[in-house]
Every structure is written in structure tokens, then in C-alpha cells.
Design an enzyme around this catalytic site. Structure first.
Site, PDB file in Angstrom:
ATOM      1  N   HIS C 123       0.765  -1.427   0.029  1.00 37.90           N
ATOM      2  CA  HIS C 123       0.070   0.106  -0.074  1.00 37.90           C
ATOM      3  C   HIS C 123       0.828   1.243   0.137  1.00 37.90           C
ATOM      4  CE1 HIS C 123      -3.861  -1.499  -0.118  1.00 37.90           C
ATOM      5  NE2 HIS C 123      -4.227  -1.404   1.052  1.00 37.90           N
TER       6      HIS C 123
ATOM      7  N   ILE D  54      -7.220   2.030  11.121  1.00 35.17           N
ATOM      8  CA  ILE D  54      -7.628   1.090   9.854  1.00 35.17           C
ATOM      9  C   ILE D  54      -7.361   1.772   8.717  1.00 35.17           C
ATOM     10  CG2 ILE D  54      -9.558  -0.068   8.859  1.00 35.17           C
ATOM     11  CD1 ILE D  54     -10.996   0.348  11.202  1.00 35.17           C
ATOM     12  N   GLU D  55      -6.774   1.029   7.707  1.00 39.39           N
ATOM     13  CA  GLU D  55      -5.733   1.552   6.722  1.00 39.39           C
ATOM     14  C   GLU D  55      -6.527   2.352   5.624  1.00 39.39           C
ATOM     15  OE1 GLU D  55      -4.782  -2.276   5.173  1.00 39.39           O
ATOM     16  OE2 GLU D  55      -6.119  -2.044   3.166  1.00 39.39           O
ATOM     17  N   GLY D  56      -8.081   2.220   5.728  1.00 39.17           N
ATOM     18  CA  GLY D  56      -8.752   3.150   4.808  1.00 39.17           C
ATOM     19  C   GLY D  56      -8.581   4.603   5.154  1.00 39.17           C
ATOM     20  N   GLY D  57      -7.817   4.968   6.239  1.00 44.82           N
ATOM     21  CA  GLY D  57      -7.616   6.367   6.410  1.00 44.82           C
ATOM     22  C   GLY D  57      -8.229   6.828   7.627  1.00 44.82           C
TER      23      GLY D  57
END
Lengths: 322, 261, 322, 261
Positions: C123, D54-57
Site C-alpha cells: 500500500h 484502519i488502513e482506509g484512512g
């Protein structure tokens, strides 16, 4: 002049830092006690926009010495820090009050007489220096400052792209000891929100070892959670939070109040009359002369503040601030 | 405009000449003061779709008559904008190549278009410490084509600047490219006396056009180095009454035209 | 596998690009005509959040071939692009539908049989690849992918910090030919605003040579100027604007509608029954089977869309969307 | 919790054990599914000031019982958060060192803690092409201390993974550091059978504690390589009725616990 940041050491230090989600609300004076003599202090905002004036006045009152101060674009606060003996080294791109007010006489006095160092970087370079510090890498590549005397004066190095062989400027990471920023609102944990432009506050606060946030208003965490995309500083990067309405005065705070140009006129006239002594008497009267920023604002007068607020509301459309 | 309107001042002549350089549907990165006013004038005249960018993080600035910004980072510049972002981001957009023009004022410029806004005298013991580059080094390094707008005074036009704050063509020839500055051309210099560009080979400053009523001698006398002179020297159109009226309305009483960088 | 981007060439191309502030509103079909066979197309959003589905369906209908498609985190759209023959090379970090739906069978079929290439990045790496492209530099340094087989599989190189001598991973710039993104609102010039998280859309749209924005709503420029800090894509980076309410369906659009999990259930069941033919019949029915996205949405049904909207309003506090 | 509540499932045992690893006032970067539920449980139990990323920001995610997110990038994960930003930004915060813990699930893990979520078989002609790293490579490379949470099945615990998607201690010893991965430790592996960490010198996986009722043989039989065994092997506390009740309430009927990476 460059102090290289080994990212591994910066990282270890960051790992060892506590990230407690506790009530960090305190007074201006308590907050600036996080700053030690000789520290590198980064100042949020640019020129006379969202300058953390309340925190800077508290810093002046704390009588710290020999600070290095960095900022993207500086205004009269740099002169106050020099004239009071608080700072002796500036890392910035520009020092003035505003072109309207001519050359910065106190800066000239200190630098021309070898009493202070002015380390000059381009905007993109200082921005990417903070960003490298914020990203945990020792440098970032870019294309500004190449060929100029700015580059040779600071000892800028270059880096070769391993894919294309192109040479780029390498901006070394900057990790300030303490960053001071002024926000529109924050919760007690330090989650801070800013309206309008961010200047370099996002990168600066992530790069810094400690962060002090002053805010126009301390709000409930629910207020932060209601518009989470507005948060630019997460609580775990913040060490102290101070509530100071009009905490950027005489600088502007987007949507809330315009800068007080008349205040700068008075400052410049005082310096024109008395040189660095003029800046010192300004500090005596406005910073040392009050126990806190609220005292200074009282001396400025509520009517004056209100008129700056009215001017801002004329300029900024309703809805753009919360 | 009434018949009694005063004739164009030196500043007005510069601003109008500069404003005409900007074509419609382009993007200009303007320093505050004269460059910004010139951009604002273009927007009100031949370039209604011009996008004005200011280093405070402001894209699509609208200039409100009588309330011009005093610095590059204030609400007066942000009001009515299309996008607000941060300072670093603005310069990264420049680095990517989105900005057609850079528009800069200067304290000192030399025969190769190098700008000094840092130090007069010795770099370790300056005679005069000037404010610094602000965004100028980045603008002239990163915008596609940069123009300098300045009053034509001998103290500003020096043979070699004491300190290259913002790189023009450095020592001429290919030296700019050799320094890695493959981005950004220096388009020219607009003054109250003339328009100058740079010779393709030597990269020395060259007189290309005169303001009305100005002679070649007027220009060379007020230039501190030997200026190349183009074979043909057209005379620039004087500011039209409409341009002057628009400029004066824009600047208004509150148009201090000052500011940072 | 890495195609190095010489930043000088990328720059010259960008300089030569027209940046007209004209009315760019067009139809989905006209917009995707900007894409040529063999192009690298970047897809905004991540997984099933703010996927530009209307644009992707138009792309499927356009019968383009041999595209390289990049995306931070991918969902079933990648399978549709593979099964229809539109894409033959994926540059991403993850392809699935959602863990709930198990392994992506169409992806498996194409990659395990050598019919398509899956170039896998972390990512942070793909994010910094778009960012390098957006910044006009040929690489950016970082600390992910080191030591892993991901690095050797793509031929990742490293770079040494000229100040500290530390070695870092160097992520090469990625400049897609075309980026497709879905926004909450845009004006006719292309100034686009997004609520909530941005995924990688900011960097992706600046890195791309051409940008197509679909928006839930085309608004007057005054609406954009009323909240300029909300704008994430400036008009001069945009080539075409398409108005498509529910344009991300069956993906979610922050604050406006949730993802349609049931739609994914049906897709997965179809693929479990018929393999890649299941994905092809999905494309036939839903993309080829309608003249435009509005036709597809009509087949989905207004009630179903309305219930996804109601679910979103339950989740996102009022005020967080505009 | 009523007396009729069913006993803890394997998944519940894992989630509860993992949740106890998180200390209060810390920041955890959690993959969706089991890792996220474990973090959510900690938040409801001993770590009310835990910040879940969480990686979604998404920073400061709140998990709403019965409406757990199915992916890392959706409103269900964003609702009630303290801050929303972009995906790249989240990983840059990890790179800077802000995140105390990483919490990951795996498809395959080997004796050095290397994770494979990419390719079974030959890398150029895979037998099984798995979905890919998602954020896992970054999390284990950049978070201060990463824990793996997974069911203890022989097919998951292999001697050497076919493909190192996300680096543990690579080939053991100092190989992780030598690869430039000076950041990020691998704290251990939590399963339904045991807790394992890594030997300081060899960096080989080592059995450190057993779930209640599990023998060493149970563990080694279900591990596809030779596991080191610590001298002392405490037995982990079973999930308390309160932990189970809290977990079941959290997962609810809508808690699919699935998702990306």
C-alpha cells in the site's frame, strides 16, 4: 549547517514516546514549559496567518534562551524572539512584517552584526524537510534550490534516481523538538481541526518530537467525531492543549478574524524610532506586561477584536468555518 | 473614465504590460504586490478564464477591488477561491508542471536573470540582509515560464547579483540546465521602460521592446550592465483608458500592493 | 516490470498540456473515449469505496483491450476488466471482493493460467508511486517492501541518503495515462470535492496524464468556492466531467449510500457457478445490456438504492457531508 | 450472560487472547476481520483509551455492535472516528513510528514469522494466486510491534512460505535488520491453541504459552515445522464470561468479520 537526522534514531525516539489519550488541557505557561533552552521550536501558520501568538508570548515570558526557530514564512514574531534573546538561529524562507512595511530592521540588526544566524531555504525545500521528518525518512527529493546560492550556503546535497539516473536536490529531514500551532478547535486529547488553508502545520506537527496546540475553542470529542475529515492533527501527536480565543492575534485566523494591520503599523513605527529597543519595549509591554494572553487581549480591547471578526465574516463565506 | 483621469504612472505602465503577457485559459503563480495585481488585471481583461495561484495554498484566487491581500497567506487572497490547500502542496503542483506562468517582483536582478532577495555584500557578513526568497526560488525553478516585473532602476539591474537567491540562467549558456534546473524558463523582464528577454545562446538579457516615449539610451542608462539590443525594437502599446480604469478600480484605496515574497 | 518515468519527459508533456477552464461536462461514453487500447488506467477509490463504477461500465462498453489497470486495493471491478478482455495487467496491492466472499476465482483463473499479469506492491509503495508521479519526481524513498519477495518480484531498487548513508527503498513514479475517479460534487470546469476519506485520489489524479471525474452532482462554481478547502482536484488537472448520481454503486459513496453487499453475493454466486463466464455474463447483463449507467441503476431499482442511502445516513453524522 | 451461554469457540479464544495484548493508551493498526474485532474487544475491556487505526484512512475507529466493517475502507469503519485521511497518509504515520501495535491475520506463516498472502507454488506460475498483501507488508514493516492472529492449522504453519509477502524475521538471525527493516518487531503469534513468540537469537518461532486444555503435542502436531518450546509454559486464562459476552455483543448478527487484508 545541516544536522542530519538519522531516521532510525528518530524512529526509536518516537517508539519510546508515550501516546496517552488523556486530558492534556493546560495553561499557556505550563504548555511552553515543555520547551528547553537551546531547543529547535517550529512555529505553525505562515507570515501573519494563524501564528500561535498566545504560545509565543508565553514562550517570551518563559525567558528561554538560544532557541533555533523554524517557520515557512515569518513575520514580526521572529524579530520579537531575536530582540528578547529567546532565539539566536532562524531556519526559514523569508522574514519581514509584510512588504508594505519595508525591510525588517531588527532582523537586519541581528544578522548584519553577526548576533544571529539566518539559515535560508526555499518554500518547497523547508516544506519537504518537515515532510521528510513527518514521514520518518532522512530526506526527500525535489527540484528547487538547484544552482542557487541558497543551496551552497546551507550545504544542500543531491541524490541520483536509481531508476532514471536523474539528479535531484535532497532535502534533509527536519525534526523540531517542539512545534507550536494554533487551531480552530481541539478536544482535550489533542485532536485538532483547522478551517481553510493548513500552511505546513500537518507535516510540522508530525515531524516534531513534542506538539503544543492552542485552539480558539476546546470542544467535546463528539464535535470532532462529527466532522472527522476536518481533523489535521491526531491526538497521539499532541502533548499539550491550550484554549485561547483570538490566540493568533494580531495574525489572522481563517474565517474568524482578520489580521490587525494597524497593530503592525504601530510595531514598525516603534522599531523605526528605537531599533531593536523598540522590539524589546514591544515585548516588555505586550508579553512581559501581562500574566497571560487574555491580559494582552484585554489591553487591545474588545471592540478592536470584534471589528477584526466582522471583517473576516465579510471575507469568508458562511459555511466555510464550523 | 473621465477626461480628467491622471496619466499612467510607472507602476501602472508595468502592471498593464505584464498583464498582457497572460493568455486566457492559463494558470499563473503570482507573488503578491505588483505581480498579483497584474494577474488580477489580466483576469478582468483578456484572460477571464485565468487561474491565479498564490503560495498560501490558494488556487483560483479572486481579487476583490479595494481589498487586495497584503501577504500571500491571508483570507483576502483566499476569499472566493476554487481550492485551498497547503503551502508545500502548491509548490508540488508547480513541480509537476501545472503552472504555465510564474510572476515575480525582485530586489535585484542581473544580466542572466538571477534574482537576489537575500544578501547585499558578503554572504557571511552582509551589508544588507534582505527578507529572503519566500516562494521566488521555487517559482522560477518550477513554473513553466517565469516573468519578472520590476521598476527599471540602476540599483536593481546589476551585472552580477551578490547572491543568487532565485536562479535565472545562472552564468549563462547551458549553466541553468547543467545545475539540474531542466524545468522552468525565464520568459522576460517587464519594467516601466521596456520589455527584455534572454538571448537563446548566451542567455544574456536583451532589450526587446520599449515603453512609449522611452529611448534605448533611457534604458541602458538605467541598467547596470551591458544590455543586448534586439534588431527590431517595437514600441509597446500604452495602457488603454479601459486598462487604466480597470487597474485603478482593482487597486482602489485599500490596494496597498505590498506583501511577502 | 518497472517502466521508469523520466521526470523531465513527464514534465515536458505536462507543460505542453492545455489547461483550459472550459465546460468539460460530457457523457460517460464520450468521457471514456479518452482512453486508448493499451493505456494505463488508474481507478480511484479503494476496494468497494467510491469506485467509479459508472465510468468503468462505460469503459467495458467501449471494448478497449489490453489495458494496464492500477488501483490501491481492488474489488470485483478487476475481475470484470479481466473477464471482458479489457485489462491484461494489474498493478495493485490486493484483489478480492471482500474477505467475506473468499478467494477471487476469476483473478485466480487469469493469473494461474498466465492469461494476465498481477504486479503486486505494498500500500505505502503504490501510494508513494502515485505521489512521486504527482510531485514530478522519478522516485520517493520509504521503508516498506524491504526484504520481501514483493520487492524482488517487481525489481524494486534502493537509494542511499546523501546525509546519513541510510539505505531506503526507492518507489518509482507512476504516471497513469488516464485516472478515473468518482467525487461527491464537481463544477463544470472539473473542480471536484470529496467528503470523508480521500483514498489515493489526490495523488492519482495529479500523476495521471488525463483525468475523468464522475460526480454525484454537478454544482455551480459558487458552491465550490463556498467551501474551497473541500476541493481535492483542481480544474486544471481534469479533462472530462460526468454527472452520475449513484455513480459508485454497488460500491459505497461516503455519507450518501452504503455498498450493496447483496449485489456482491449475487456476483460471487454467479462466478462460483460459471467461473469467468459468470463474470462475463455479469458484464453482458449489467454493462453491455444498458446504454448507460442510468439504465443499469433503473434495473437495480430505486427502492434498493434508497435503502442504501438510508443505511448511510444512519452511519454518517449529519454535517459530515455537504 | 446467562448460564446457557455456549462455550468459547476457537475464534473467540483467539480474539480474546489477542485483545489482552493491547495495553490502554496505545495505538493499534488493525486489519479487518479477527484482528479488528480483537482490538474492538480490548477497547471495550481493559483499554478504553485505545486508538484503533484502519488502513482506509481512519483514526480512532469505533466499532458499532452488529455493524462491523466488512472492509478496511468503508463507512462502517469511519463512523465516529476522530480523524479521516487518506490511505498513503495512514502508512506514513506508521513509518514515522506513531503506531504501537500492528494486528494481522494470515493465510500462511513460517518459522520466522514471514507471511504469505500472495502465491502458493511457483511465483511465475502460481498454483494458487491469493489476493495479495493489502496493508500487511506495510504493517509488519512499519508498526512498532506486530502480532499475528490466526487459527492454528498445519496448512497455515509452514516451514518456509513459498513467497514472502510480508516480512517477519526473513531467514532468521539478523537478516531482517540487514534487509533495511530496522523498524518493527514481530511480537508474536496468537492462535486458538497457543501463544508463540520468537527466539532472540535465531528468531525462530517459539511456543510460549498454551490455551487452556491444550497440550504441547496438540500444538506441534498442528505446526508444519519444528517449534522451539520455552522452558516454562504457562496456561493462558480462558475467556471470562464478561469477555465472551462483550465479544458476542460486538460481533452481533451483522458481524461478518470478513474483509480485505
Amino acid at each position: 549547517m545541516i544536522d542530519p537526522v538519522r531516521s532510525l534514531e528518530a524512529r526509536r525516539e518516537q517508539e519510546a514516546t508515550r501516546r496517552e489519550a488523556v486530558d492534556k488541557v493546560t495553561s499557556e505557561s505550563e504548555a511552553v514549559a515543555l520547551i528547553a533552552d537551546g531547543d529547535h521550536v517550529a512555529i505553525g501558520g505562515t507570515c501573519y496567518s494563524r501564528t500561535p501568538m498566545a504560545l509565543l508570548f508565553a514562550l517570551l515570558r518563559s525567558r528561554r534562551r538560544d532557541l533555533t526557530v523554524s517557520r515557512p514564512l515569518s513575520s514580526f514574531e521572529m524579530e520579537l524572539l531575536l530582540a528578547s534573546g529567546t532565539a539566536s538561529r532562524l531556519v526559514t524562507t523569508w522574514v519581514g512584517i509584510g512588504l508594505k512595511w519595508g525591510l525588517p530592521l531588527v532582523l537586519r540588526h541581528y544578522v548584519e552584526n553577526g548576533l544571529a544566524t539566518y539559515e535560508e531555504w526555499s518554500h518547497l525545500a523547508i516544506g519537504l524537510r518537515y515532510r521528510a521528518g513527518a514521514m520518518g525518512v532522512p530526506f526527500l527529493p525535489g527540484l528547487s534550490m538547484l544552482g542557487s546560492d541558497l543551496a551552497s550556503a546551507v550545504g544542500l546535497k543531491s541524490v541520483e534516481c536509481p531508476y532514471t539516473g536523474e539528479r535531484l536536490a535532497a532535502y534533509p529531514a527536519l525534526n523540531p523538538d517542539v512545534a507550536l500551532v494554533h487551531a480552530h478547535r481541539a478536544d482535550k486529547f489533542g485532536n485538532a481541526q483547522v478551517d481553510g488553508y493548513f500552511h505546513m502545520d500537518v507535516d510540522m506537527t508530525r515531524a516534531a518530537r513534542k506538539v503544543i496546540v492552542s485552539a480558539e475553542q476546546i470542544v467535546e470529542p463528539e464535535r470532532i467525531a462529527a466532522e472527522p475529515a476536518q481533523t489535521i492533527i491526531p491526538h497521539f501527536a499532541v502533548d499539550a492543549v491550550v484554549e485561547v480565543p483570538y490566540g493568533a492575534y494580531p495574525a489572522e485566523c481563517y474565517g474568524l478574524y482578520e489580521a490587525d494591520y494597524g497593530h503592525f503599523d504601530d510595531y514598525v513605527n516603534e522599531v523605526r524610532r528605537a531599533g531593536a529597543d523598540g522590539a524589546r519595549s514591544y515585548v516588555e509591554r505586550n508579553a512581559y506586561g501581562h500574566e497571560d494572553f487574555a491580559g494582552f487581549l484585554e489591553a487591545v480591547g474588545a471592540d478592536r477584536l470584534a471589528s477584526l471578526g466582522a471583517a473576516a465574516r465579510q471575507l469568508v463565506p458562511a459555511g466555510a468555518t464550523r | 473614465m473621465s477626461a480628467a483621469a491622471p496619466p499612467a504612472s510607472a507602476e501602472e505602465i508595468m502592471a498593464v504590460s505584464a498583464s498582457r503577457l497572460l493568455s486566457d485559459h492559463s494558470v499563473v503563480f503570482a507573488g503578491v504586490g505588483m505581480p498579483l495585481v497584474a494577474a488580477g488585471l489580466a483576469l478582468r481583461r483578456q484572460a477571464p478564464h485565468l487561474t491565479i495561484v498564490i503560495e498560501g495554498g490558494i488556487i483560483g484566487a479572486h481579487l476583490y477591488p479595494g481589498a487586495l491581500p497584503v501577504s500571500t497567506n491571508e483570507m483576502r487572497a483566499a476569499f472566493g477561491a476554487q481550492m485551498l490547500t497547503d503551502v508545500t502542496d502548491i509548490f508540488l503542483l508547480a513541480e509537476r508542471g501545472f503552472f504555465d506562468y510564474g510572476f515575480l517582483g525582485v530586489a535585484q536582478v542581473d544580466m542572466f536573470g538571477n534574482i537576489n532577495t537575500s544578501i547585499i555584500g558578503d554572504r557571511y557578513k552582509p551589508t544588507v540582509r534582505l527578507p529572503g526568497t519566500g516562494g521566488a526560488n521555487d517559482i522560477i525553478s518550477l513554473c513553466n515560464e517565469t516573468y519578472i516585473v520590476t521598476a527599471h532602476e540602476p540599483r536593481r539591474f546589476v551585472e552580477r547579483v551578490d547572491f543568487v537567491t532565485s536562479p535565472g540562467y545562472l552564468s549563462g549558456g547551458r549553466s541553468r540546465e547543467e545545475a539540474g534546473l531542466v524545468r522552468g524558463r525565464l520568459g522576460g523582464v517587464v519594467t516601466d521602460l521596456a520589455f527584455m528577454d534572454f538571448d537563446d545562446d548566451t542567455r544574456r538579457m536583451r532589450l526587446r521592446a520599449l515603453q512609449p516615449g522611452v529611448s534605448v539610451d533611457d534604458v541602458t542608462e538605467r541598467t547596470g550592465f551591458e544590455l543586448l539590443v534586439a534588431d527590431e525594437l517595437p514600441v509597446l502599446e500604452p495602457p488603454s483608458p479601459e486598462e487604466l480604469e480597470s487597474y485603478r478600480e482593482l487597486v482602489g484605496s485599500g490596494g496597498e500592493g505590498g506583501g511577502a515574497s
